[in-house]
Design an enzyme around this catalytic site. Structure first.
Site, short mmCIF file in Angstrom:
data_model
loop_
_atom_site.label_atom_id
_atom_site.label_comp_id
_atom_site.label_asym_id
_atom_site.label_seq_id
_atom_site.Cartn_x
_atom_site.Cartn_y
_atom_site.Cartn_z
N GLU D 79 -1.96 -9.27 -5.66
CA GLU D 79 -3.24 -8.56 -5.66
C GLU D 79 -3.96 -8.73 -6.99
O GLU D 79 -3.38 -8.62 -8.06
CB GLU D 79 -3.02 -7.06 -5.41
CG GLU D 79 -2.45 -6.77 -4.04
CD GLU D 79 -3.40 -7.13 -2.90
OE1 GLU D 79 -4.62 -7.29 -3.17
OE2 GLU D 79 -2.94 -7.28 -1.76
N CYS D 146 -0.48 1.39 -1.51
CA CYS D 146 -0.26 0.19 -2.32
C CYS D 146 -1.29 0.11 -3.43
O CYS D 146 -0.96 -0.07 -4.60
CB CYS D 146 -0.30 -1.06 -1.44
SG CYS D 146 1.03 -1.11 -0.23
N HIS D 170 1.83 -8.15 -2.07
CA HIS D 170 2.05 -7.80 -0.66
C HIS D 170 2.86 -8.89 0.04
O HIS D 170 2.62 -10.08 -0.18
CB HIS D 170 0.71 -7.63 0.07
CG HIS D 170 0.18 -6.22 0.03
ND1 HIS D 170 -0.98 -5.88 -0.61
CD2 HIS D 170 0.67 -5.07 0.57
CE1 HIS D 170 -1.20 -4.57 -0.47
NE2 HIS D 170 -0.22 -4.06 0.24
#
Lengths: 206, 206, 206, 206
Positions: D79, D146, D170
């Site tokens: 991310e 998350c 992820h």
């Protein structure tokens, strides 16, 4: 040329069915050389086809064009083949409108496994994309009421040695149906109606 | 209330850009209480934002609403955040219209990592879905020209302590753009124009 | 029980084909009650089926299980039906490995429109999902080499009134094939091999 | 180099969470030059980050690597940014494991809108794809637990002027999680573990 266009009533969690709206709109169109007749079919296995056959016998059309909505598709998709199976999954997971949920059963015992639609699908697809409407021949009408309608209608025509042309075309959901499911592709009823007019013209020419 | 609406010129393999058509159409709308101004931006990193800032300084709007097309999305998606990065991939894989293909570079050295749009995104999304148009807040405007425009405009407003509200809304491809790519979801320009009118009304009320 | 398993050579832009690796691996498996024979087929219309028929005549199997890769699918998908068409699009858009690109032509003039596979697809699908492997019966094997192989093999068996069971199962791309196309779902060769062992056991029991 | 790896407990309709299995497996790995510490976090807004901060203070790591599952993604996705919002939709539509369903609220009043992760995401992505594992930098960690974990951890590090590197990666669902949802892409735990080892090696070298 007499064309019988069928649409469906709503099913599952849908409150409306764009194909019902489309056939009601088409009933009023004046297109040169085409006598448009319409019928709205029940979303019930076997009854869908029986109702359409009644109408075929009453109307005696040259062409039977059935329309159904395929939630999740983004293009207008003429179906290539109807197959001899009834099975509920995906869109049909709630069963048909009578609550029946067949599990991989044949539609007609001893019927052919599959029958090709006899509409000019290639010409229809080309005319749609040429006019700015996404379209593609589909290789599966699924195993729900749409496939049932197509398969039994093709059997009916074949058994009688009839010259009637028959086929099935899926349209996307409308924006109104999918406004709360933002990942579902849509096509507005205006564009769907424009597509249907193009399809009728291609059928008349072929 | 003066609203400056921006659209983009075509890019990549696209021959047209629906946001250019949308802003040209919007330039002629008469909506009570809204003074609509429009500009079409170049699809070039940094120049997109520089051109918009020139127009902000000339027009002195209360609100800056930027529009871009997101090929592959099926809903109207107000963007939550602009981020300090320029990177070409996906839609932008051909680079911008000057041929530049930045690789994970910042837009503004030392700028904040991300800045939230200041349009009423929740109210816009609710009004759109209530009017039958699929919509959802998006958490990423990507890393191409759309994000660039949003990020730098938000920086510009923040640096000046300005009261201007600014944001970015992505629209789907049109049927005409995607007629030969049947898996790409589309939304007709008519529906996009209806969406834009709804958005303008929500901005006026909030 | 003698089972002939076929895989394919690579095609299009693929450098490898997991079904070739799978059948090479399966050739060495010892599974009680199953005599495994394997063949790797060319990705050329008509030749694929002709080569498989040669092997059927040499091996005289009880079951013919053909495997193919379906780039874009995330589950193991036993195919319901083979259809009498050859047409290049999607994965097959580069044509077959001989460069041929048929356009909606029949495979066998006068052949039945569609023929159902005769493997226990429901039992296979249930056993796979029970063992933690995503699986679903597919209603279309497409119009490329995979469908060609299935359709002509089913015709061959039917014409001879043979008791051979025949079918086709698609597997996803492997991670190695799709490492640079992050939106393509994958299944590792280990999981595919586990799936194939489960499939063979189900065939033996049914 | 001391690396603290976090995973999550199950949430929503999931009976297991592959990141819990991954961190338990990683706790036993011996990788030269890396001292691996692990923690499993609660799927509750704010508590997720508070629990991770306790562990950071106890362990004093050089790097904090958080792992989460993104049902629907087919690749490993580092991310880029954590954002100051908590909002339940999509995967999080059932709310967090305490039943809370925030609606577009900030995580930290007055916090920065977004903060970039400080792991070597480009190098990680390149090493993964080079080793045959689909990977891509993601521009949105969503608005669920998350993102919460990533955003607050980045705030924590920044406020303290700490040299700790922190980020979030992820992973896809596993085949076991998705065996009855055949359209959900998966990646087996074996491949995920191979990916994690590659990621740890890249972090050590950068």
């Amino acid at each position: 040329m007499k064309i019988l266009i069928s649409g469906f009533e709503p099913f599952g969690k849908l409150e409306s069915n764009p194909t019902e709206a489309l056939v009601k709109e088409a009933a009023d169109w004046k297109i040169e050389g085409i006598d448009i007749r319409t019928v709205v079919l029940p979303v019930v296995y076997r009854e869908c086809a029986a109702r359409l056959q009644e109408e075929i016998e009453a109307v005696k059309p040259d062409v039977v064009l059935s329309l159904g909505v395929a939630v999740g598709r983004s293009a207008v998709t003429p179906e290539r083949i109807g197959i001899n199976v009834q099975h509920t999954e995906g869109e049909g997971k709630f069963g048909d409108n009578s609550g029946r949920k067949p599990d991989n059963e044949p539609l007609i015992e001893g019927g052919p496994d599959g029958l090709f639609a006899t509409l000019p699908n290639r010409e229809i697809t080309r005319a749609l994309t040429d006019s700015g409407i996404p379209a593609q021949i589909s290789n599966s009408a699924g195993t729900y009421i749409c496939n049932n309608t197509l398969y039994e209608t093709l059997c009916y025509v074949r058994e009688r040695g009839s010259q009637i042309k028959a086929g099935f075309i899926h349209v996307p959901a409308t924006p109104e149906m999918a406004s709360h499911t933002p990942h579902v592709p849509t096509m507005s009823l205006d564009v769907q109606a424009k597509a249907l007019k193009t399809i009728l013209t291609v059928i008349r020419e072929n």
